[in-house]
Enzyme design. Structure first.
Site, short mmCIF file in Angstrom:
data_model
loop_
_atom_site.label_atom_id
_atom_site.label_comp_id
_atom_site.label_asym_id
_atom_site.label_seq_id
_atom_site.Cartn_x
_atom_site.Cartn_y
_atom_site.Cartn_z
N CYS A 2 0.84 -1.18 0.00
CA CYS A 2 0.00 0.00 0.00
C CYS A 2 0.88 1.24 0.00
O CYS A 2 1.98 1.23 0.55
CB CYS A 2 -0.93 0.09 1.20
SG CYS A 2 -2.01 -1.31 1.39
N ARG A 27 3.46 -0.30 -5.10
CA ARG A 27 3.26 -0.84 -3.75
C ARG A 27 1.95 -1.61 -3.62
O ARG A 27 1.67 -2.19 -2.56
CB ARG A 27 3.30 0.28 -2.72
CG ARG A 27 4.61 1.04 -2.70
CD ARG A 27 4.52 2.24 -1.79
NE ARG A 27 4.52 1.87 -0.39
CZ ARG A 27 5.60 1.73 0.35
NH1 ARG A 27 6.79 1.93 -0.19
NH2 ARG A 27 5.52 1.40 1.62
N TRP A 81 -2.76 -2.75 -1.52
CA TRP A 81 -2.44 -4.17 -1.70
C TRP A 81 -3.21 -4.88 -0.59
O TRP A 81 -2.92 -4.67 0.60
CB TRP A 81 -0.94 -4.41 -1.57
CG TRP A 81 -0.55 -5.83 -1.83
CD1 TRP A 81 -0.38 -6.42 -3.04
CD2 TRP A 81 -0.30 -6.85 -0.86
NE1 TRP A 81 -0.04 -7.74 -2.89
CE2 TRP A 81 0.02 -8.03 -1.56
CE3 TRP A 81 -0.32 -6.89 0.54
CZ2 TRP A 81 0.33 -9.23 -0.92
CZ3 TRP A 81 -0.02 -8.07 1.18
CH2 TRP A 81 0.30 -9.24 0.45
N ASN A 107 -1.22 2.40 5.71
CA ASN A 107 -0.37 1.35 5.14
C ASN A 107 0.21 0.57 6.30
O ASN A 107 0.93 1.14 7.12
CB ASN A 107 0.75 2.01 4.31
CG ASN A 107 1.91 1.06 4.04
OD1 ASN A 107 1.70 -0.12 3.83
ND2 ASN A 107 3.12 1.58 4.07
N GLY A 108 -0.12 -0.71 6.38
CA GLY A 108 0.40 -1.50 7.49
C GLY A 108 -0.65 -2.51 7.91
O GLY A 108 -1.55 -2.85 7.14
N GLU A 519 15.99 -18.54 -8.67
CA GLU A 519 15.59 -17.22 -9.14
C GLU A 519 14.83 -17.33 -10.47
O GLU A 519 13.83 -16.64 -10.68
CB GLU A 519 16.84 -16.33 -9.28
CG GLU A 519 16.60 -14.94 -9.85
CD GLU A 519 15.66 -14.06 -9.04
OE1 GLU A 519 15.24 -14.46 -7.95
OE2 GLU A 519 15.31 -12.98 -9.54
N LYS A 523 11.05 -15.95 -10.91
CA LYS A 523 10.68 -14.98 -11.95
C LYS A 523 9.49 -15.51 -12.77
O LYS A 523 8.55 -14.79 -13.04
CB LYS A 523 11.85 -14.71 -12.92
CG LYS A 523 12.99 -13.87 -12.40
CD LYS A 523 12.69 -12.40 -12.28
CE LYS A 523 12.16 -12.05 -10.93
NZ LYS A 523 13.09 -11.79 -9.87
N GLU A 526 6.17 -15.54 -10.71
CA GLU A 526 5.53 -14.28 -10.33
C GLU A 526 4.94 -13.52 -11.49
O GLU A 526 3.96 -12.80 -11.31
CB GLU A 526 6.43 -13.40 -9.45
CG GLU A 526 7.63 -12.80 -10.09
CD GLU A 526 8.43 -11.93 -9.11
OE1 GLU A 526 7.89 -11.46 -8.10
OE2 GLU A 526 9.62 -11.73 -9.38
N HIS A 542 16.00 -37.77 -5.91
CA HIS A 542 15.49 -38.12 -4.57
C HIS A 542 13.99 -37.83 -4.44
O HIS A 542 13.49 -37.71 -3.33
CB HIS A 542 16.28 -37.37 -3.50
CG HIS A 542 17.73 -37.75 -3.50
ND1 HIS A 542 18.17 -39.00 -3.11
CD2 HIS A 542 18.83 -37.07 -3.90
CE1 HIS A 542 19.49 -39.07 -3.24
NE2 HIS A 542 19.92 -37.91 -3.72
N LYS A 640 5.65 -4.38 -5.11
CA LYS A 640 7.11 -4.27 -5.20
C LYS A 640 7.75 -4.27 -3.82
O LYS A 640 8.83 -4.79 -3.62
CB LYS A 640 7.45 -2.98 -5.96
CG LYS A 640 8.93 -2.73 -6.14
CD LYS A 640 9.40 -3.32 -7.43
CE LYS A 640 10.90 -3.23 -7.59
NZ LYS A 640 11.42 -4.41 -8.27
#
Ligand code: M6R
Length: 645
Positions: A2, A27, A81, A107-108, A519, A523, A526, A542, A640
């Protein structure tokens, strides 16, 4: 998560609020809203509150503003968000009190919102949303009612007082802004463990969660410290600490890197940022790798110049690295380098796990926090916790030694840790981290070389000739990257259609390239929403090999060095299960014969290979997502900067 903004001045607030939110959309983009306060026509005291909200991206709110307007020179805004409550309009901020005259953006997370909600409901308050935030306007309104009943004058100071009285009731982390129709020329902002900065303009103040929202408005900023509350009026800022004492602090200047980015001719920010990596590397080389010096020796440490106090390197016997997501993958490459090059035992932790199950304290530990945004709540909390528990130790061998690696030196991380490495990658807008990952890797190469030089050959450090050769290769990195990005962009674009129906992809790597496999998988997940796993190639047999068949492509990173032959054998095992094999490897008879598709790499020292192997990972993910027509820069459910736990 947010983003919040608040503006007070002498011009219409809404356009600037929307502009500020545009730069905070990274955000969160589940919904957005603004509330402004305008002087009511003919009124002497109070004004009128105008609140607009829209589900989805900011563009929807902007359309609503263009149709309906929101007058007033004072206002607040929010881009969300979703944490508590679905991403629907009724859960969009601002949230209002029962009278509809007081508005709050936050925001929080208010952790005790349930008990507060029950308490307010028992008093007859009706809630209109499922959010944790909605308790705040009701609590402030309740407090304002009590203060007014006690004959306190209805002015901005009263709003400040009510907010100060309510904040101790809130548990959790928050940054918030409040406007009240009764005081059209004042607003209150506050923060606790969530970022908030005040920008000082000409006769106006803009408060925001992050610097990009301020960069086009002013270069003079006042970052708020934890627990602070501020009253903003057109006349100035009154800043108070958590105990209510007035605080005087000088503003600072935004650094040159805070300019707002544009996409140039690229279709997405992510693609532009992938293409900026040769420049990221060139800047890093220019800043930190001085021209060829003498061979490293205890008297003449010369290979790498990092802006760190010598104290950072002194008496370090172990290193622990705390990070999340992509930053954690950079940390894993870093740990490999610190162990293999400098001989220092190094552990990497998920910051979110470390906070609640930290390992036993050991002496002479360097703790490194890696976060490109410098605002990731888990990483900050883990670092703060480590600092606190070490400060309690009487033995100086256990004293905290904290280093941060970030792209945002002005962030909360910058204020938390005494030592900082700025990766200087420039603002990254795409939610998927690309050039900042490369910047973090480079920071670790620099750090590992610097430690290796200081430890010296014979006491765990490598042969100076080897170090020197590595650094010489690092100098050539920008040119290699340029070539690689250009050649693989089209190659990966041409392959993307092959993944149109793909539902699962496995990424394999070993040694220093295992984190790059992880990574690559992150990528792809997401931005394309394809299920992907990054695995150490030797572990497949395994269990996970059971997943493989002709529908599951396997991307295998195979670079010459300690595990080249092993990785090729592991890839062979996958091929025997009909998996389509994509190789990220140098072109040679072995690889050309083994892989169905080859994304060729130039040969470099194995230790440097992650700096190259990550490029095809990024481009492949990008083109698969773009080919599917997905919103690459703002993927669903993500933000982000993850400023909540
Ligand atoms: O700002 P940070 O580096 O602390 O962010 C950590 C993660 O949230 C971040 O790396 C996330 O995994 C990215 N979206 C990955 O592309």
């Amino acid at each position: 998560m947010c983003g919040i903004v608040a503006l007070i001045g002498s011009r219409e607030a809404a356009p600037q609020l929307l502009e500020g939110l545009r730069h905070l959309e990274y955000r969160g983009y589940d919904s957005a809203g603004i509330a402004t306060v305008a002087l009511a026509a003919g009124a002497t005291g109070g004004g009128q509150l105008h609140c607009l909200k829209a589900e989805g991206k900011l563009i929807n709110l902007t359309a609503r503003y263009e149709a309906l307007g929101a007058p007033g020179q004072c206002g607040i805004g929010h881009t969300r968000w979703a944490t508590h409550g679905k991403p629907e309009e009724r859960n969009a901020h601002p949230h209002l009190d029962g009278s509809g005259r007081l508005a709050v953006v936050q925001n929080g997370i208010i952790e005790n919102h349930r008990s507060l909600r029950e308490e307010l409901q028992a008093e007859g308050v009706t809630f209109l949303s499922d959010t944790d935030t909605e308790v705040i306007p009701h609590l402030i309104a309740r407090r304002l009612g009590l203060l007014q009943a006690a004959d306190q004058a209805t002015d901005a100071a009263l709003l400040l007082r009510a907010v100060q009285d309510v904040l101790p009731l809130l548990q959790g982390a928050y940054a918030l802004a409040v406007v009240w129709a009764e005081v059209p020329s004042g607003l209150v902002v506050a923060r606790k463990q969530a970022p908030l900065l005040i920008g000082l303009g000409e006769g106006e103040f803009l408060c925001a969660s992050d610097t990009p929202a301020l960069a086009g408005f002013t270069r003079t900023i006042l970052p708020m410290e934890d627990g602070e509350v501020a009253l903003l009026t057109p006349l100035g800022i009154e800043l108070y600490d958590a105990q209510g004492a007035r605080v005087q602090r000088s503003p600072s200047l935004l650094s040159g890197t805070e300019h707002v980015a544009d996409k140039r001719s690229f279709r997405h920010f992510m693609l532009k940022e992938i293409h900026e990596q040769p420049e990221t590397a060139a800047l890093w080389v220019a800043r930190h790798l001085p021209e060829d010096g003498p061979l490293p020796s205890p008297e003449g440490l010369s290979l790498v110049a990092l802006p760190l106090d010598e104290e950072v390197y002194e008496n370090v016997e172990r290193i622990q690295i705390l990070a999340c997501g992509t930053s954690r993958h950079a940390a894993q490459v870093g740990a490999h380098l610190l162990e293999q090059l400098a001989g220092i035992p190094t552990s990497v932790y998920y910051a979110s796990e470390f906070r609640y199950s930290p390992p036993p304290l050991v002496p002479h530990m360097l703790t490194i926090g890696v976060t490109q945004s410098g605002e990731t709540a888990d990483t900050l909390a883990a670092l703060a916790m480590e600092q606190e528990r070490r400060q309690l130790m009487a033995d100086p061998a256990f004293a905290p030694k904290l280093l941060g690696i970030t792209n945002r030196p002005e962030s909360s991380l910058g204020r938390l840790v005494p030592h900082l490495l700025d990766i200087g990658a420039g603002i990254e807008v795409g939610v998927a981290a690309t050039k900042t990952f490369l910047g973090q890797l480079l920071a670790f190469y620099g750090l590992a070389v610097a430690f290796a030089e200081r430890r010296g050959h014979g006491s765990g450090g490598p042969d100076p000739q080897r170090l020197r050769a590595l650094v010489a290769e690092l100098r050539g990195l920008p040119a290699l990257l340029q070539q690689l990005v250009e050649s693989h962009d089209q190659r990966c674009a041409d392959l993307a259609h092959l993944f149109a129906e793909t539902q699962d992809v496995i990424f394999l790597g070993r040694g220093i390239n295992y984190p790059i496999a992880m990574e690559g998988a992150l990528k792809l997940k997401e931005i394309s929403y394809i299920h992907a796993e990054g695995y150490p190639a030797g572990e497949m047999k395994h269990g996970p090999i059971a997943l493989l068949d002709a529908r599951v492509p396997v991307v295998s990173i195979a670079v010459p060095g300690t595990v080249f032959e092993k990785v090729l054998s592991n890839a062979q095992e996958a091929k025997a299960r009909d998996a389509q094999l994509i190789g990220v490897a140098p072109a040679c008879p072995d690889t050309e014969q083994l892989f169905d598709l080859l994304l060729p790499l130039p040969e470099v020292d194995e230790l440097l290979s992650p700096l190259l192997t990550v490029i095809p990972m990024q481009l492949l993910s990008y083109h698969i997502a773009a080919h599917r027509g997905l919103d690459v820069d703002q993927p669903r459910n993500l933000a982000k900067s993850v400023t909540v736990e």
